[in-house]
Scaffold this active site. Structure first.
Site, PDB file in Angstrom:
ATOM      1  CE  LYS A 158      -4.490   0.814   0.106  1.00  0.00           C
ATOM      2  NZ  LYS A 158      -5.576  -0.022  -0.395  1.00  0.00           N
TER       3      LYS A 158
HETATM    4  P1  NAD Z   1     -13.126   7.494  -2.558  1.00  0.00           P
HETATM    5  O1  NAD Z   1     -12.125   8.534  -2.274  1.00  0.00           O
HETATM    6  O2  NAD Z   1     -13.626   7.333  -3.966  1.00  0.00           O
HETATM    7  O3  NAD Z   1     -14.417   7.702  -1.609  1.00  0.00           O
HETATM    8  C1  NAD Z   1     -14.335   7.785  -0.222  1.00  0.00           C
HETATM    9  C2  NAD Z   1     -15.687   8.270   0.288  1.00  0.00           C
HETATM   10  O4  NAD Z   1     -15.712   8.162   1.710  1.00  0.00           O
HETATM   11  C3  NAD Z   1     -15.976   9.723  -0.042  1.00  0.00           C
HETATM   12  O5  NAD Z   1     -17.353   9.851  -0.322  1.00  0.00           O
HETATM   13  C4  NAD Z   1     -15.652  10.446   1.268  1.00  0.00           C
HETATM   14  O6  NAD Z   1     -16.339  11.672   1.397  1.00  0.00           O
HETATM   15  C5  NAD Z   1     -16.125   9.421   2.255  1.00  0.00           C
HETATM   16  N1  NAD Z   1     -15.557   9.543   3.596  1.00  0.00           N
HETATM   17  C6  NAD Z   1     -14.269   9.688   3.957  1.00  0.00           C
HETATM   18  N2  NAD Z   1     -14.184   9.742   5.297  1.00  0.00           N
HETATM   19  C7  NAD Z   1     -15.440   9.615   5.766  1.00  0.00           C
HETATM   20  C8  NAD Z   1     -15.995   9.584   7.059  1.00  0.00           C
HETATM   21  N3  NAD Z   1     -15.243   9.687   8.139  1.00  0.00           N
HETATM   22  N4  NAD Z   1     -17.329   9.407   7.165  1.00  0.00           N
HETATM   23  C9  NAD Z   1     -18.098   9.275   6.066  1.00  0.00           C
HETATM   24  N5  NAD Z   1     -17.636   9.296   4.821  1.00  0.00           N
HETATM   25  C10 NAD Z   1     -16.312   9.479   4.687  1.00  0.00           C
HETATM   26  O7  NAD Z   1     -12.512   6.128  -2.029  1.00  0.00           O
HETATM   27  P2  NAD Z   1     -12.912   4.634  -2.419  1.00  0.00           P
HETATM   28  O8  NAD Z   1     -11.977   4.163  -3.463  1.00  0.00           O
HETATM   29  O9  NAD Z   1     -14.382   4.527  -2.619  1.00  0.00           O
HETATM   30  O10 NAD Z   1     -12.503   3.877  -1.071  1.00  0.00           O
HETATM   31  C11 NAD Z   1     -13.384   3.764   0.050  1.00  0.00           C
HETATM   32  C12 NAD Z   1     -12.945   2.592   0.887  1.00  0.00           C
HETATM   33  O11 NAD Z   1     -12.970   1.408   0.066  1.00  0.00           O
HETATM   34  C13 NAD Z   1     -11.522   2.682   1.434  1.00  0.00           C
HETATM   35  O12 NAD Z   1     -11.463   2.041   2.683  1.00  0.00           O
HETATM   36  C14 NAD Z   1     -10.717   1.890   0.420  1.00  0.00           C
HETATM   37  O13 NAD Z   1      -9.496   1.405   0.963  1.00  0.00           O
HETATM   38  C15 NAD Z   1     -11.701   0.788   0.113  1.00  0.00           C
HETATM   39  N6  NAD Z   1     -11.442   0.089  -1.145  1.00  0.00           N
HETATM   40  C16 NAD Z   1     -11.488   0.731  -2.341  1.00  0.00           C
HETATM   41  C17 NAD Z   1     -11.214   0.021  -3.507  1.00  0.00           C
HETATM   42  C18 NAD Z   1     -11.276   0.646  -4.867  1.00  0.00           C
HETATM   43  O14 NAD Z   1     -11.122  -0.088  -5.859  1.00  0.00           O
HETATM   44  N7  NAD Z   1     -11.516   1.935  -4.993  1.00  0.00           N
HETATM   45  C19 NAD Z   1     -10.900  -1.342  -3.438  1.00  0.00           C
HETATM   46  C20 NAD Z   1     -10.891  -1.977  -2.210  1.00  0.00           C
HETATM   47  C21 NAD Z   1     -11.170  -1.243  -1.068  1.00  0.00           C
END
Ligand code: NAD
Length: 421
Positions: free
Chosen positions: A111
């Site tokens: 990561k």
């Molecule tokens: P992103 O940046 O596209 O979206 C994150 C969202 O979470 C945003 O809407 C933000 O406003 C919101 N957010 C952040 N902190 C917050 C809080 N304290 N309370 C409420 N909302 C909050 O990110 P993403 O890619 O959607 O990732 C979200 C999660 O999914 C992370 O934990 C990431 O590690 C995990 N994830 C993402 C992927 C991927 O392919 N994008 C894959 C596996 C896991």
């Protein structure tokens, strides 16, 4: 607000190690093997300057951690966030090792992250920061060594800049150095929606096990980015009622089900779900506690703790986010009979389609959306069945079972390779 929950969140690496130990105990893993697997293999910290639009220089700190590379090249996303710490990146790298092993794809775990609030940067500043960070971590990343991808606050455009920077130094195009790229430069069909697609797929399998129909089921989702917003759209299309969603600014609630396509348009226009008409304003952490059948945490780590787990009303939780639930909250859910599909299984479709993208880039031969979708569905079904069966045999929660499946695979590969020299 959820951000308050986040401020008091437990150390994510302590959580990751505690989860590892629980599964290692059940596997009777030797102390030697635990010592090898407990720690990240490589940790790189970089401090680097970025020129701002006004001509001034600002220093930033970034990380790239490789937890384990016994089963293949390191794989894992890059996060831009003001709260990024080394321990957060370590935890996320360890979870990547287990995630790749649960779905049995030939990658180790890594990561990366930069401690920055990207929302206050101009687009040009964001590009310069990305290109400099990519150069700083190029001692580790590469198409056969370590392949980044998007995570919180990073996207296909940022992956394109990383690919271009790496390629400029190499003197030729190296699309396989990063996944989650735009289609035009070697991205894969289905990557953007992969994570959410997998979350909804495992949710459906679990709902079927629990005899819970998807149509009419009430769902709540914390986080409305790549994972959360697309999951909301897919659930809405399945006929589920998405009653609450939130982002960093706060949440919205409608007990009769939100009009999700309209919420997506509102978020695109205003930058937040907050302010959407015909919905009640609630806080981001309230979203976790509304009356619902299914809950998808899709924001950040440490959101569900012993403090709020007692008040959560969902019967089924699918973790789109990495590390949203503490071990204490897991225990409460197990005792309350609430089923949790853990992050390393629930959101593994993202890295699985990243694996497909990497394979396509290396072969310079691209698959159709149907091929991607069929291969993904097969892998997610197999992984879900492996984990659900072991959880039932062991009478344990699915997180412990998923860790057992993964740790066994990584330990076997470590055993077979032996300790060098
Ligand atoms: P992103 O940046 O596209 O979206 C994150 C969202 O979470 C945003 O809407 C933000 O406003 C919101 N957010 C952040 N902190 C917050 C809080 N304290 N309370 C409420 N909302 C909050 O990110 P993403 O890619 O959607 O990732 C979200 C999660 O999914 C992370 O934990 C990431 O590690 C995990 N994830 C993402 C992927 C991927 O392919 N994008 C894959 C596996 C896991």
């Amino acid at each position: 607000m959820g951000d308050n929950v986040r401020d008091s969140r437990p150390n994510p690496f302590d959580v990751a190690v505690a989860q590892f130990e629980v599964a290692a105990d059940r596997l009777n893993l030797s102390e030697d093997m635990r010592a090898i697997l407990r720690q990240p293999k490589r940790e790189l910290i970089v401090n680097f300057p970025v020129r701002m639009d006004d001509g001034s220089i600002r220093m930033y700190r970034g990380y790239r951690v490789q937890h384990n590379i016994n089963r293949g090249p390191a794989k894992g996303g890059i996060r831009y966030d003001a709260g990024v710490t080394l321990d957060e990146v370590r935890a996320l790298a360890m979870w990547m090792t287990w995630k790749c092993a649960v779905v049995d794809i030939p990658f180790g775990g890594a990561k990366g992250g930069v401690t920055v609030d990207p929302k206050v940067l101009s687009n040009a500043e964001l590009e310069r920061l990305t290109r400099r960070y990519a150069t700083e971590i190029s001692v580790l990343i590469g198409p056969t060594s370590d392949i980044p991808a998007p995570d919180v606050n990073t996207n296909a455009q940022i992956m394109a800049w990383i690919m271009d920077t790496y390629s400029m130094h190499a003197g030729y195009s190296v699309p396989a150095v990063v996944t989650g790229k735009p289609l035009a430069i070697g991205g894969s069909e289905g990557r953007n929606e992969a994570t959410a697609t997998g979350v909804v797929a495992v949710l459906k399998m679990a709902a079927e096990d629990m005899k819970m129909p998807m149509r009419g089921a009430r769902a709540a989702i914390q986080g409305f980015g790549n994972a959360g917003a697309i999951a909301a759209e897919l659930l809405h299309a399945e006929g589920a009622l998405v009653v609450a969603v939130s982002d960093r600014q706060g949440g919205i609630y409608d007990e009769s089900g939100l009009d999700i396509p309209a919420v997506v348009r509102h978020k695109r226009a205003t930058g937040s779900v907050v302010g959407f008409e015909k919905a009640q304003r609630i806080s981001s952490s309230d979203v976790l506690e509304v009356p619902c059948d299914m809950l998808i945490p899709a924001a950040t780590e440490g959101q569900i703790t012993s403090e709020n787990a007692k008040r959560i009303q969902a019967r089924l939780i699918a973790e789109a986010a990495n590390g949203p639930t503490t071990p204490e909250a897991d225990q409460i859910f197990f005792e309350r009979g609430i089923r949790v599909i853990p992050d390393i299984l629930a959101n593994a479709a993202g890295v699985t389609v990243s694996y497909f993208e990497w394979v396509q880039d290396l072969q310079s031969f691209f698959w159709t959306e149907e091929e991607i979708s069929e291969k993904l569905s097969h892998i997610m079904q197999r992984a879900y069945t492996d984990v659900a069966r072991l959880a039932s045999d062991q009478n344990c929660d699915m997180r412990t079972a998923a860790h057992m499946v993964a740790i066994r695979r990584v330990a076997d590969s470590t055993q077979l390779r032996g300790v060098y020299p």
